[in-house]
Design an enzyme around this catalytic site. Structure first.
Site, mmCIF file in Angstrom:
data_model
loop_
_atom_site.group_PDB
_atom_site.id
_atom_site.type_symbol
_atom_site.label_atom_id
_atom_site.label_comp_id
_atom_site.label_asym_id
_atom_site.label_seq_id
_atom_site.Cartn_x
_atom_site.Cartn_y
_atom_site.Cartn_z
ATOM 1 N NE ARG A 1 -3.540 -0.702 2.465
ATOM 2 C CZ ARG A 1 -4.537 -1.196 1.735
ATOM 3 N NH1 ARG A 1 -5.164 -0.415 0.883
ATOM 4 N NH2 ARG A 1 -4.914 -2.452 1.857
ATOM 5 C CG LEU B 1 -4.742 5.928 -2.030
ATOM 6 C CD1 LEU B 1 -4.764 7.281 -2.728
ATOM 7 C CD2 LEU B 1 -3.875 4.935 -2.802
ATOM 8 C CG ASN C 1 -14.598 9.115 -0.772
ATOM 9 O OD1 ASN C 1 -14.551 8.847 -1.980
ATOM 10 N ND2 ASN C 1 -15.131 8.282 0.104
ATOM 11 C CB THR C 2 -18.677 11.549 -3.366
ATOM 12 O OG1 THR C 2 -20.095 11.393 -3.276
ATOM 13 C CG2 THR C 2 -18.167 10.795 -4.585
ATOM 14 C CG HIS C 3 -19.609 6.730 1.748
ATOM 15 N ND1 HIS C 3 -18.709 5.687 1.607
ATOM 16 C CD2 HIS C 3 -20.647 6.243 2.462
ATOM 17 C CE1 HIS C 3 -19.193 4.618 2.225
ATOM 18 N NE2 HIS C 3 -20.367 4.921 2.745
ATOM 19 C CG ASP D 1 -16.091 5.440 4.241
ATOM 20 O OD1 ASP D 1 -15.595 6.088 3.310
ATOM 21 O OD2 ASP D 1 -16.446 4.254 4.131
HETATM 22 C C1 GRF Z 1 -20.461 6.521 -6.188
HETATM 23 O O1 GRF Z 1 -21.693 6.125 -5.649
HETATM 24 C C2 GRF Z 1 -19.473 6.825 -5.098
HETATM 25 O O2 GRF Z 1 -20.038 7.437 -3.985
HETATM 26 C C3 GRF Z 1 -19.014 5.448 -4.743
HETATM 27 O O3 GRF Z 1 -18.851 4.814 -5.991
HETATM 28 C C4 GRF Z 1 -19.773 5.371 -6.913
HETATM 29 C C5 GRF Z 1 -19.009 5.810 -8.129
HETATM 30 O O4 GRF Z 1 -19.831 5.856 -9.268
HETATM 31 N N1 GRF Z 1 -17.848 5.475 -3.902
HETATM 32 P P1 GRF Z 1 -19.221 6.049 -10.739
HETATM 33 O O5 GRF Z 1 -18.166 5.002 -10.963
HETATM 34 O O6 GRF Z 1 -18.638 7.439 -10.791
HETATM 35 O O7 GRF Z 1 -20.382 5.923 -11.672
#
Ligand code: GRF
Length: 185
Positions: free
Chosen positions: A60, A88, A102-104, A143
């Protein structure tokens, strides 16, 4: 200065970032995926850093060093993870303090610490009626970094993993670019 986007999958969030006119200097992927095609189509530099090249037990730290080197070559000012499936090491946080996002696909802290589809499966399994998405700063705790933006999304009785994830992603595709722009000032 441009941002960098890290992706592993379909790349629809990356697409939304590009469509919003945000300057993306490089897209890094950890596997062959559609996100790389999106980058190429938009004439954005794309780097495929295969995680499988880093040993059976996955080094890693060495992998993260290579990501950081790649980002540095593209004058990155902010790192946006968008469906990136490799955790990472700390070096990326040292290189970009407070600037790794990040988006979750859940309302954190609910359903944290899981990968994309697992998050949605768990959301459906528990029977919650409202979920959503969260943009947060990345820290060493998976997260669990400071929340920057959130938006709710309803769970419908007929939902399966695909329909619910797509409804959440529709919101992410608006919220994530908007939040990135706000952070860039
Ligand atoms: C999103 O829902 C993001 O939050 C998650 O993975 C997905 C990515 O979607 N971690 P895409 O590959 O951009 O369509």
């Amino acid at each position: 200065m441009p941002i960098a986007v890290l992706a592993s999958g379909h790349g629809s969030i990356l697409e939304a970032i590009l469509d919003d006119g945000i300057d993306v200097g490089v897209v890094v992927a950890d596997r062959t995926c559609r996100a790389l095609e999106i980058a190429q189509r938009a004439s954005v530099s794309a780097a495929l850093l295969e995680r499988t090249d880093f040993g059976a037990s996955f080094d890693r730290d060495a992998y993260t060093d290579q990501v950081v080197d790649t980002l540095a070559k593209h004058d990155t000012q902010l790192v946006a993870m968008a469906g990136f499936l490799t955790v990472l090491s700390k070096q990326i946080l040292d290189a970009y303090p407070g600037r790794v996002l990040n988006t979750h696909p859940s309302l954190l802290p609910a359903f944290g610490g899981m990968y994309g589809p697992d998050v949605i499966e768990e959301t459906l399994r528990t029977g919650v009626k409202v979920t959503g998405c969260t943009v947060h700063l990345v820290t060493e705790d998976l997260d669990a970094g400071p929340i920057v933006a959130q938006e709710p999304v309803p769970v419908l009785p007929q939902d399966d993993v695909t329909t619910l994830h797509e409804r959440i992603k529709r919101v992410e595709r608006v919220l994530y670019p908007k939040t990135i722009k706000e952070l860039l000032g």
